[in-house]
Design a protein around this motif. Structure first.
Motif, PDB file in Angstrom:
ATOM      1  N   LEU A  14      16.100   3.876  -6.448  1.00  0.00           N
ATOM      2  CA  LEU A  14      14.966   3.112  -5.915  1.00  0.00           C
ATOM      3  C   LEU A  14      15.468   1.942  -5.082  1.00  0.00           C
ATOM      4  CD1 LEU A  14      12.538   2.899  -8.958  1.00  0.00           C
ATOM      5  CD2 LEU A  14      12.257   4.216  -6.857  1.00  0.00           C
ATOM      6  N   ARG A  63      16.792   2.913  -1.691  1.00  0.00           N
ATOM      7  CA  ARG A  63      15.723   3.233  -0.760  1.00  0.00           C
ATOM      8  C   ARG A  63      15.082   1.952  -0.222  1.00  0.00           C
ATOM      9  NH1 ARG A  63      10.405   6.296  -2.393  1.00  0.00           N
ATOM     10  NH2 ARG A  63       9.288   5.761  -0.504  1.00  0.00           N
ATOM     11  N   THR A 115       1.216  10.227  -8.292  1.00  0.00           N
ATOM     12  CA  THR A 115       1.931  11.005  -7.275  1.00  0.00           C
ATOM     13  C   THR A 115       2.727  12.127  -7.927  1.00  0.00           C
ATOM     14  OG1 THR A 115       3.874   9.560  -7.397  1.00  0.00           O
ATOM     15  CG2 THR A 115       2.231   9.015  -5.730  1.00  0.00           C
ATOM     16  N   GLY A 129       6.365  12.165  -4.612  1.00  0.00           N
ATOM     17  CA  GLY A 129       6.077  11.168  -3.579  1.00  0.00           C
ATOM     18  C   GLY A 129       4.737  11.345  -2.882  1.00  0.00           C
ATOM     19  N   HIS A 163      14.739  -3.677  -9.648  1.00  0.00           N
ATOM     20  CA  HIS A 163      14.047  -2.593  -8.946  1.00  0.00           C
ATOM     21  C   HIS A 163      12.799  -3.098  -8.218  1.00  0.00           C
ATOM     22  CE1 HIS A 163      16.714   0.087 -11.062  1.00  0.00           C
ATOM     23  NE2 HIS A 163      16.354  -0.460 -12.194  1.00  0.00           N
ATOM     24  N   GLY A 178      12.118  -1.812  -4.709  1.00  0.00           N
ATOM     25  CA  GLY A 178      11.929  -0.362  -4.747  1.00  0.00           C
ATOM     26  C   GLY A 178      10.567   0.033  -5.289  1.00  0.00           C
ATOM     27  N   ASP A 202       7.775   2.171  -3.143  1.00  0.00           N
ATOM     28  CA  ASP A 202       7.068   3.363  -3.618  1.00  0.00           C
ATOM     29  C   ASP A 202       5.555   3.207  -3.451  1.00  0.00           C
ATOM     30  OD1 ASP A 202       9.413   4.592  -4.235  1.00  0.00           O
ATOM     31  OD2 ASP A 202       9.203   4.425  -6.412  1.00  0.00           O
ATOM     32  N   TYR A 203       5.024   2.030  -3.820  1.00  0.00           N
ATOM     33  CA  TYR A 203       3.583   1.799  -3.611  1.00  0.00           C
ATOM     34  C   TYR A 203       3.226   1.955  -2.129  1.00  0.00           C
ATOM     35  CZ  TYR A 203       2.521  -0.186  -8.299  1.00  0.00           C
ATOM     36  OH  TYR A 203       2.306  -0.383  -9.643  1.00  0.00           O
ATOM     37  N   GLY A 245       4.599   3.744   0.040  1.00  0.00           N
ATOM     38  CA  GLY A 245       4.644   5.158   0.401  1.00  0.00           C
ATOM     39  C   GLY A 245       3.322   5.861   0.147  1.00  0.00           C
ATOM     40  N   TRP A 246       2.776   5.698  -1.069  1.00  0.00           N
ATOM     41  CA  TRP A 246       1.518   6.433  -1.306  1.00  0.00           C
ATOM     42  C   TRP A 246       0.284   5.718  -0.760  1.00  0.00           C
ATOM     43  CZ3 TRP A 246      -2.118   4.094  -4.251  1.00  0.00           C
ATOM     44  CH2 TRP A 246      -1.766   3.366  -5.393  1.00  0.00           C
TER      45      TRP A 246
END
Ligand SMILES: [Zn+2]
Length: 282
Positions: A2, A5, A207, A210, A241, A244, A248-249, A251-252
């Motif tokens: 994470l 990324r 998700t 992803g 993290h 990361g 991720d949040y 991303g969706w």
């Protein structure tokens, strides 16, 4: 992974992040506990928030001195909450402990460097029957009287009980349930309680690989005004993290209509806690 990324994302210009939501974020579940303060002093927390694009946060800590220390810093919009725990032992007995209620009243009277406390919690109920404990009942009534939000890590049965003690109170449901409460059950509770909102850290099912699942895309779209996102920095390691988690949040969130994403990322918190507009990134 994470973290890697997040670092990659942080190095890219905004236009290159076209697949994700790139507006302001509000962290609706930030803990600044005693054990996190040495490795992550306030300047480090603010730097992580800035890199993640988190412009404000609901802050609470065990004990409450961490909150008082962090919200004294400038650089983010703070929403301080009174944590009900002085130590680990309080997790298991707070709901029937009148000294907790008195501590809450003292802190509410005292306020914080960032202004009045805006809510109570996070608190936990591992057995929903304890939602009927005398301190739990008293604090729910107090929250309603004073317009405070409670951040509650509880199951659906306890949501009904807590809001039964104080109909119309504002309850932010940590993780939107325990153990992946069924989406149909979340819908049922939202329909019954106007003051109920869901916070999405650790929430399973949102998700898969992803991509937003169909079930959650429908729920988040149907109830775009009822959801907030958060980090839940409940253990010190979680701070590593931080960026990361929000990558991720993003991303969706980017897989939904812009208006829905903006609401869940920032707008719902802004409305609930009367935040200032986030403005352009520094
Ligand atoms: Zn938490």
């Amino acid at each position: 992974m994470l973290k890697r990324r997040a670092l990659l994302l942080a190095g890219l210009p905004l236009a290159a992040r076209a697949s994700g939501y790139d507006g302001p974020l509000f962290d609706a579940h930030l803990h600044y506990n005693d054990d996190a303060q040495l490795p992550h002093p306030p300047a480090d927390v603010l730097a992580r928030m800035a890199r993640a694009g988190v412009r404000g946060a609901l802050v609470n800590s065990r004990p409450n001195d961490g909150t008082l220390r962090l919200v004294a810093e400038h650089g983010a919009q703070w929403v301080p909450f009174v944590r009900l725990y002085r130590n680990r032992a309080d997790y298991n007995g707070w709901f029937a402990d009148d000294s907790i209620r008195r501590m809450v009243l003292d802190l509410l009277a005292q306020g914080s460097p960032a202004g009045p406390f805006r809510g109570l919690g996070e608190f936990h109920l591992y057995d929903s029957a304890n939602a009927d404990g005398p301190t739990a009942v008293a604090l729910m009534k107090l929250a309603r009287e004073r317009g405070l939000t409670v951040l509650a890590h509880v199951d659906g049965v306890a949501v009904d009980k807590l809001l039964g003690h104080a109909p119309g109170a504002s309850l932010l449901w940590a993780h939107t349930g325990i153990g992946g409460e069924a989406v149909a059950r979340v819908r049922e509770l939202f329909a019954r309680h106007a003051g109920l909102r869901g916070e999405l850290s650790y929430r399973p099912g949102v998700t898969a690989d992803g991509r937003l699942t169909a079930e959650w895309r429908a729920l988040l779209t149907d109830h775009a005004r009822r959801f907030l996102i958060g980090s839940d920095t409940w253990v010190t390691q979680r701070w590593q993290h931080y960026e990361g988690l929000f990558a991720d949040y993003r991303g969706w969130l980017g897989q939904m209509p812009g208006e829905v994403a903006q609401r869940i990322a920032w707008g719902n918190a802004a409305e609930l806690f009367q935040l200032q507009p986030a403005g352009p990134s520094a």
